[in-house]
Design an enzyme around this catalytic site. Structure first.
Site, PDB file in Angstrom:
ATOM      1  N   SER A 155       0.829  -1.197   0.000  1.00  0.00           N
ATOM      2  CA  SER A 155       0.000   0.000   0.000  1.00  0.00           C
ATOM      3  C   SER A 155       0.871   1.258   0.000  1.00  0.00           C
ATOM      4  CB  SER A 155      -0.954  -0.045   1.199  1.00  0.00           C
ATOM      5  OG  SER A 155      -1.966   0.913   1.089  1.00  0.00           O
ATOM      6  N   ASP A 250     -10.227  -3.881  -4.197  1.00  0.00           N
ATOM      7  CA  ASP A 250      -9.411  -2.816  -3.611  1.00  0.00           C
ATOM      8  C   ASP A 250      -9.565  -1.552  -4.441  1.00  0.00           C
ATOM      9  OD1 ASP A 250      -7.385  -1.183  -2.613  1.00  0.00           O
ATOM     10  OD2 ASP A 250      -5.795  -2.669  -2.837  1.00  0.00           O
ATOM     11  N   HIS A 280      -8.317  -4.934   0.038  1.00  0.00           N
ATOM     12  CA  HIS A 280      -7.065  -4.256   0.356  1.00  0.00           C
ATOM     13  C   HIS A 280      -6.563  -4.685   1.739  1.00  0.00           C
ATOM     14  CE1 HIS A 280      -4.132  -0.986   0.007  1.00  0.00           C
ATOM     15  NE2 HIS A 280      -4.303  -0.813   1.305  1.00  0.00           N
TER      16      HIS A 280
END
Length: 309
Positions: A155, A250, A280
């Site tokens: 991320s 996501d 996610h």
């Protein structure tokens, strides 16, 4: 379809009233993230060594894999944790770093970079690059092979890894052998279609993304800076081989795919894998999501292949 285990996790969080991150102060969000990891993450696997270090004031944690020979020079992954440049730390990603070290047979150095809102962009970038350079420069004394050095992260950490790889190429004196980009944020403009289709109901929401963005970026012009949005760099050629991994549910899925395509179009060896049924942040959640363990094994195998002597 959304994986039934992911659906069950989301339903349980709703049932238990887990507050959305964007409704919390940064301090509260950090504490909540740290506390809830024990519910979803597996027990910490044993490794050969764990050592806390400092790189010019930046806290690091070095992991050596189980079965490694003391004193042997190991390839190394410099790892940047996720959490929107606002939450996350060495503890939230401890289990993941241990798993990568053991699975890939390499050392892992986790970086506790500065975060917003206390330290705005580009503080995290500066720390990520400084830490990587420090690991490279001190590799021999740490039992690491400076010529087999990878960067990676999930991320926000995937964003930092991508940026470090570009900055290292431009510097010319910091060789990076591989980049492991796990559902990376690559475009701060947040305009890809998946931001709309997956923007609500799958843990990471549009509101939470805006919360992270606004705590990290304090000037809209920074969205166009490649150090915030590596997808926007005008030259993505001559970069290290990459594995880009995304999740189907996501909001960041499409910008991860766009970055993988851009890397490949620029002539870089790039693999892209989407876990279509996942959300996610799923990779560390191996206690409750079986596919998290599959994804971790894939990342470790690719890392091992890239860093083998």
């Amino acid at each position: 379809m959304l994986h039934p285990q992911a659906r069950a996790l989301l339903d349980l969080m709703k049932e238990r009233g887990v507050p959305p991150t964007h409704t919390l102060s940064p301090a509260e969000a950090r504490a909540t993230y740290r506390e809830r990891r024990t519910f979803t993450q597996p027990d910490a696997p044993e490794v050969a060594e764990v050592r806390d270090l400092q790189a010019e004031g930046i806290p690091l944690r070095l992991y050596r894999p189980l079965g490694s020979v003391p004193g042997a020079l190991l390839p190394v992954l410099v790892y940047f944790h996720g959490g929107g440049w606002v939450i996350g730390d060495l503890e939230t990603h401890d289990v993941l770093c241990r798993g990568l070290a053991n699975g890939a047979g390499c050392a892992v150095v986790a970086v506790d970079y500065r975060m917003g809102p206390e330290h705005r962009f580009p503080a995290a970038v500066d720390d990520a690059l400084a830490a990587t350079r420090w690991v490279h420069d001190h590799a021999a004394s740490l039992g690491l092979d400076a010529q087999r050095l990878a960067v990676g992260g999930d991320s926000a950490g995937g964003n930092l890894a991508a940026v470090v790889a570009i900055a290292a190429r431009d510097a010319g004196d910091l060789p990076i052998a591989f980049q492991l980009l796990i559902y990376p944020a690559t475009d701060m403009r947040r305009g890809q279609p998946s931001h709309s289709t997956n923007g609500e109901g799958y843990l990471l929401t549009r509101d939470t993304l805006a919360y992270f963005h606004d705590h990290y970026i304090d000037d809209a012009r920074h969205d166009l800076d490649w150090r915030a949005s590596p997808l926007l760099h005008t030259d993505l050629s001559r970069l290290p081989p990459a594995l880009v991994l995304t999740a189907g549910y996501d909001p960041l899925r499409d910008e991860g795919l766009a970055y993988a395509n851009a890397l490949a179009a620029a002539g870089n060896r790039t693999s892209y894998v989407c876990f279509e049924r996942q959300i996610h942040g799923f990779l560390p959640m191996g206690r409750v999501l079986d596919e998290a363990n599959t994804a971790l094994a894939l990342c470790a195998a690719e890392l091992r292949r890239a860093l083998q002597a």
